[in-house]
Design a protein around this motif. Structure first.
Motif, short mmCIF file in Angstrom:
data_model
loop_
_atom_site.label_atom_id
_atom_site.label_comp_id
_atom_site.label_asym_id
_atom_site.label_seq_id
_atom_site.Cartn_x
_atom_site.Cartn_y
_atom_site.Cartn_z
N CYS A 1 0.72 -1.12 0.21
CA CYS A 1 0.18 0.20 0.07
C CYS A 1 0.94 1.41 0.08
O CYS A 1 0.68 2.15 -0.68
CB CYS A 1 -1.23 -0.13 1.30
N ARG A 2 1.92 1.12 0.77
CA ARG A 2 2.71 2.30 0.67
C ARG A 2 3.45 2.80 -0.72
O ARG A 2 3.60 3.71 -1.26
CB ARG A 2 4.13 2.26 1.55
N GLN A 3 3.73 1.52 -1.46
CA GLN A 3 4.15 1.64 -2.73
C GLN A 3 3.10 2.22 -3.74
O GLN A 3 3.31 3.18 -4.66
CB GLN A 3 4.86 0.25 -3.32
N ALA A 4 2.02 1.88 -3.39
CA ALA A 4 0.75 2.32 -4.26
C ALA A 4 0.65 4.04 -3.90
O ALA A 4 0.28 4.44 -4.78
CB ALA A 4 -0.55 1.55 -3.83
N GLN A 5 0.96 4.42 -2.96
CA GLN A 5 0.75 5.74 -2.44
C GLN A 5 1.56 6.51 -3.35
O GLN A 5 1.31 7.81 -3.51
CB GLN A 5 0.96 5.99 -0.99
N THR A 6 2.83 6.00 -3.81
CA THR A 6 3.62 6.80 -4.68
C THR A 6 3.10 6.86 -6.08
O THR A 6 3.59 7.66 -6.89
CB THR A 6 5.15 6.11 -4.86
#
Length: 338
Positions: A40-45
């Motif tokens: 999810c943190r990757q998706a935030q980028t």
């Protein structure tokens, strides 16, 4: 042998269709984002962001239309760099969906930052949700409503109700955990029935003192603990207008963000015409009355701005098309017209 082959072929075809279903793939991707913090943190980028300020969504006006902008991660970084602790702000966002192409959508409330700076930078304004829902495109209304409800839930559940200790949200915002007690909290909605009462030839609409002048709508009320939908409908109609429901049928449902987050369960209820004298609960309602078909049809054509008369009186008007109450009213008109 041929029958076995056909059965296996149908099963394989069904599995292949499911694997290639856009909806199935999207739902499974969203579920992965909810369960995997690092993913999810990757998706935030790479995702897009819907902005709020103290639960009011950000809108931009284009001519006579109001648009709900989706900001890229790069645009969010550029704006947040004007403030301190920019990286921590992204962590406060919540996952609210994704496109068919798997571009994740997040909502972020910047209520602690200077509103005018953001509005000036993005050439728009933060607008009260009640107004925003009725001026934006129909496809954007549900997204804004669910986003605000999720942001509100997180704001109201920052502490554990058992230990009083702070709770921690996961990256997607699909839950909060109290590490002191091990309790996991999930966002919840309150079930509400909304009911259009009819005696066969008329329908009953009501208004509360807090409503805009002239607006009438269907009866509604929260489900009590232990009640099913049918019991709630019968109780609410009896309490509010003193009528006994003879039969009812389900129409549909809608998420509604007011007063917090509700699931509106819409029903039609029939009462006996010979027992249709209204006995209104004045603590709940300001007015409740029967409307005939012709008056309903005219009211559906009317806008709030055109309901006021020269003598100061206000003609009845009904909720806008985004509200499920209007769906109930239109269904009743269609049934009567048939």
């Amino acid at each position: 042998m041929a029958a076995v082959y056909q059965a296996l072929h149908r099963r394989a075809s069904s599995l292949l269709c499911r694997l290639h279903s856009t909806y199935v793939r999207k739902m499974r991707y969203l579920n992965k984002l909810k369960e995997d913090d690092s993913l999810c943190r990757q998706a935030q980028t790479t995702g897009t962001f819907y902005l709020f300020h103290n639960l009011s969504p950000f809108l931009q006006k284009a001519g006579k239309k109001y648009l709900v902008p989706q900001l890229s991660a790069a645009e969010m970084k550029r704006i947040l760099e004007k403030f301190q602790e920019a990286e921590q702000w992204i962590e406060k966002s919540v996952l609210i969906g994704c496109s068919d192409e798997h571009v994740p959508h997040f909502a972020l409330d910047l209520g602690a930052l200077e509103k005018s700076v953001i509005e000036s930078e993005l050439q728009g304004s933060f607008t009260d949700l009640r107004k925003a829902l009725f001026v934006v495109d129909g496809k954007d209304s549900p997204l804004l409503a669910s986003a605000q409800s999720l942001l509100r839930w997180h704001d109201c559940n920052q502490y554990c109700s058992k230990t009083g200790q702070p709770t921690q949200k996961n990256t997607a915002g699909s839950k909060r955990v109290c590490h002191a007690s091990g309790i996991t909290y999930y966002p919840q909605m309150s079930p509400v029935v909304i009911t259009l009462v009819s005696d066969g030839s008329r329908c009953l609409l009501a208004r509360q003192p807090s409503f805009p002048p002239g607006m009438y709508t269907a009866l509604s009320g929260f489900c009590d603990m232990g009640e099913n939908v049918e019991e709630t409908v019968r109780r609410e109609v009896a309490e509010e207008v003193g009528l006994e429901v003879e039969s009812l049928r389900y129409s549909g449902s809608q998420h509604w963000p007011f007063p917090s987050s509700s699931l509106m369960v819409a029903c039609h209820a029939l009462v006996r015409a010979e027992q249709a004298e209204i006995s209104m609960d004045s603590l709940e309602l300001e007015e409740a009355r029967w409307f005939g078909l012709e008056e309903i049809v005219e009211g559906l054509k009317r806008e709030p701005s055109s309901s006021k008369q020269d003598d100061g009186s206000v003609l009845p008007w009904f909720p806008p098309k985004q509200a499920i109450a209007r769906q109930l009213i239109c269904e009743w008109v269609k049934q009567q017209s048939a």
